[in-house]
Design a protein around this motif. Structure first.
Motif, PDB file in Angstrom:
ATOM      1  N   HIS A  39       2.783   1.016   4.110  1.00  0.00           N
ATOM      2  CA  HIS A  39       2.945  -0.263   4.555  1.00  0.00           C
ATOM      3  C   HIS A  39       3.554  -1.241   3.576  1.00  0.00           C
ATOM      4  N   GLN A  40       4.130  -2.234   4.001  1.00  0.00           N
ATOM      5  CA  GLN A  40       4.971  -3.100   3.079  1.00  0.00           C
ATOM      6  C   GLN A  40       4.041  -3.921   2.253  1.00  0.00           C
ATOM      7  N   THR A  41       2.717  -4.104   2.844  1.00  0.00           N
ATOM      8  CA  THR A  41       1.939  -4.673   1.956  1.00  0.00           C
ATOM      9  C   THR A  41       1.573  -4.140   0.590  1.00  0.00           C
TER      10      THR A  41
END
Length: 288
Positions: A39-41
């Motif tokens: 995920h981009q997180t």
């Protein structure tokens, strides 16, 4: 992974480098996340230093960013492996501010260390007596047992220099040498210690003379650090009343690298500096 939710100075350096290379390659965070299958997180937390990238993630990203330089790749992988490495200073961690621990970590990792000091002798050159005097002269009350702990930490930091683990340059304003801010005997012992330490092959001590004028007031005390075979400034720390600030942006690093170059150019040569320090020592002995 950094513990306690606080990035370590090594994880921040790793994240900042990966962010810089990503931007230079014109890759956005969603694209980087897709490369890693996460995920981009996670990419955001890696770049902020809150999460330490794994070695395989680093290799994948650097491949995508076109970074083939083996020295760069090795350095970033080492940061990943050592992000949470325990250093000697962690036995004192309960008594030290987190920002001071960051400074010590940078010192421990550095190949080049440069200090500018317009008020006191640099911590890496201080005798135990001078360190105690400078610590207790501050505006805050420090319990005697903590003073002893801080002096011990300062002495242990000096092993980096005495063991030849880094090339060290200190520029000290002439007033520090000629106008004691501590007991005269402590000051004399400190001058003698500086002369001895300055004989080491990895140590350079220069004095900025009064004739340099306003240049002495152009910057408060700071330390800069390099981590490779070349002395490119990669981190700077500033002392202030409430702690230590770490600067890592390219603009800040360039400004302080330039400031140090100006100070060094205006400073006396190491030999002439040693002569001035010896003269100050003799003058102090004659006055006693």
């Amino acid at each position: 992974m950094p513990t306690g939710g606080r990035p370590t100075v090594r994880s921040r350096r790793l994240g900042a480098a990966l962010k810089e290379y990503r931007r230079a390659a014109k890759v956005d965070q969603p694209q980087a996340a897709e490369l890693l299958g996460v995920h981009q997180t996670r990419v955001s937390r890696i770049e902020s230093g809150h999460v330490t990238a794994r070695v395989l993630e680093i290799r994948t990203l650097l491949d995508a960013y076109g970074i083939g330089n083996p020295e760069v790749r090795t350095k970033l992988e080492a940061l990943s492996k050592n992000a949470n490495r325990r250093g000697w200073w962690l036995e004192h961690a309960a008594h030290l501010r987190p920002d001071y621990l960051d400074h010590i970590t940078l010192e421990d990792d550095a190949t080049y260390i440069r200090d500018w000091e317009p008020v006191l002798f640099p911590g890496l050159l201080q005798t135990a007596a001078y360190a105690e005097a400078s610590i207790t002269s501050g505006p805050d009350y420090i319990a005697p047992e903590l003073v002893a702990q801080l002096v011990k930490v300062r002495e242990e930091r000096q092993a980096k220099i005495s063991e030849g683990g880094a090339s060290y340059t200190a520029i000290i304003w002439e007033a520090v040498v000629t106008h004691p801010l501590v007991d005269a005997e402590i000051h004399r012992s400190q001058l003698a210690a500086i002369l001895e330490t300055g004989k080491r092959k990895n140590v350079t001590v220069q004095v900025l003379p009064f004739t340099a004028g306003a240049l002495a007031g152009s910057a408060s005390a700071f330390s800069s650090f390099s981590f490779d075979s070349e002395p490119t400034v990669e981190a700077v720390t500033l002392e202030n009343l409430r702690g230590t600030s770490v600067l890592e942006s390219s603009e800040d690093l360039a400004a302080y690298a330039n400031a140090y170059d100006l100070l060094r150019s205006a400073a006396l040569t190491p030999d002439t500096s040693a002569t001035l320090i010896r003269r100050a020592l003799r003058s102090s002995e004659d006055a006693s």
